[in-house]
Design a protein around this motif. Sequence first.
Motif, PDB file in Angstrom:
ATOM      1  N   TRP A   6       0.825  -1.209   0.000  1.00 30.22           N
ATOM      2  CA  TRP A   6       0.000   0.000   0.000  1.00 30.22           C
ATOM      3  C   TRP A   6       0.856   1.254   0.000  1.00 30.22           C
ATOM      4  O   TRP A   6       0.558   2.216  -0.714  1.00 30.22           O
ATOM      5  CB  TRP A   6      -0.931   0.025   1.199  1.00 30.22           C
ATOM      6  N   ALA A   7       1.918   1.258   0.781  1.00 33.90           N
ATOM      7  CA  ALA A   7       2.792   2.434   0.835  1.00 33.90           C
ATOM      8  C   ALA A   7       3.419   2.702  -0.521  1.00 33.90           C
ATOM      9  O   ALA A   7       3.501   3.854  -0.970  1.00 33.90           O
ATOM     10  CB  ALA A   7       3.875   2.231   1.897  1.00 33.90           C
ATOM     11  N   ARG A   8       3.843   1.663  -1.192  1.00 30.63           N
ATOM     12  CA  ARG A   8       4.449   1.845  -2.525  1.00 30.63           C
ATOM     13  C   ARG A   8       3.419   2.316  -3.536  1.00 30.63           C
ATOM     14  O   ARG A   8       3.729   3.124  -4.405  1.00 30.63           O
ATOM     15  CB  ARG A   8       5.122   0.553  -2.966  1.00 30.63           C
ATOM     16  N   ARG A  54       1.083   6.513  -6.994  1.00 34.64           N
ATOM     17  CA  ARG A  54      -0.143   7.169  -7.467  1.00 34.64           C
ATOM     18  C   ARG A  54      -0.956   7.612  -6.270  1.00 34.64           C
ATOM     19  O   ARG A  54      -1.231   6.836  -5.375  1.00 34.64           O
ATOM     20  CB  ARG A  54      -0.969   6.178  -8.289  1.00 34.64           C
ATOM     21  N   ARG A  55      -1.326   8.838  -6.279  1.00 37.66           N
ATOM     22  CA  ARG A  55      -2.101   9.375  -5.167  1.00 37.66           C
ATOM     23  C   ARG A  55      -3.567   8.930  -5.295  1.00 37.66           C
ATOM     24  O   ARG A  55      -4.257   9.318  -6.227  1.00 37.66           O
ATOM     25  CB  ARG A  55      -2.061  10.903  -5.178  1.00 37.66           C
ATOM     26  N   ALA A  75      -4.169  13.114   4.456  1.00 37.53           N
ATOM     27  CA  ALA A  75      -3.026  13.959   4.829  1.00 37.53           C
ATOM     28  C   ALA A  75      -1.725  13.232   4.540  1.00 37.53           C
ATOM     29  O   ALA A  75      -0.776  13.838   4.017  1.00 37.53           O
ATOM     30  CB  ALA A  75      -3.117  14.349   6.302  1.00 37.53           C
ATOM     31  N   LEU A  76      -1.669  11.962   4.862  1.00 36.23           N
ATOM     32  CA  LEU A  76      -0.473  11.170   4.581  1.00 36.23           C
ATOM     33  C   LEU A  76      -0.165  11.165   3.090  1.00 36.23           C
ATOM     34  O   LEU A  76       0.968  11.377   2.677  1.00 36.23           O
ATOM     35  CB  LEU A  76      -0.659   9.733   5.078  1.00 36.23           C
ATOM     36  N   VAL A  77      -1.197  10.973   2.290  1.00 38.22           N
ATOM     37  CA  VAL A  77      -1.023  10.947   0.836  1.00 38.22           C
ATOM     38  C   VAL A  77      -0.523  12.311   0.340  1.00 38.22           C
ATOM     39  O   VAL A  77       0.357  12.380  -0.511  1.00 38.22           O
ATOM     40  CB  VAL A  77      -2.345  10.560   0.141  1.00 38.22           C
ATOM     41  N   ARG A  78      -1.069  13.385   0.881  1.00 42.37           N
ATOM     42  CA  ARG A  78      -0.657  14.734   0.447  1.00 42.37           C
ATOM     43  C   ARG A  78       0.809  14.990   0.724  1.00 42.37           C
ATOM     44  O   ARG A  78       1.506  15.633  -0.064  1.00 42.37           O
ATOM     45  CB  ARG A  78      -1.488  15.794   1.166  1.00 42.37           C
TER      46      ARG A  78
END
Length: 83
Positions: free
Chosen positions: A37-39, A44-45, A77-80
């Motif tokens: 998931w992190a990768r 891709r956001r 927020a993490l994705v941003r």
Amino acid sequence: MQGDPDASPIESIVALATEIIDECPSCASRASEIIVWAREIRERRPSQEELAALVDATCHGLLPHAQRTLLINGLRALVRFAD
């Protein structure tokens, strides 16, 4: 785990998940999912809808609405800020 102040949040998550895999074989499957998931987040956001679907699929409806909303907003927020 020692925090690397220069590491991105995604790198820190992957490092922690890797440490979990090394130290807890029974947790390796879940930790591997976290790495995947992190990768994917790095590559891709995901949209808010995709993050909501991820939370719903992972938690199987066990979260109260307020906690679900907080988790989705936290993931957004993490994705941003991931990089």
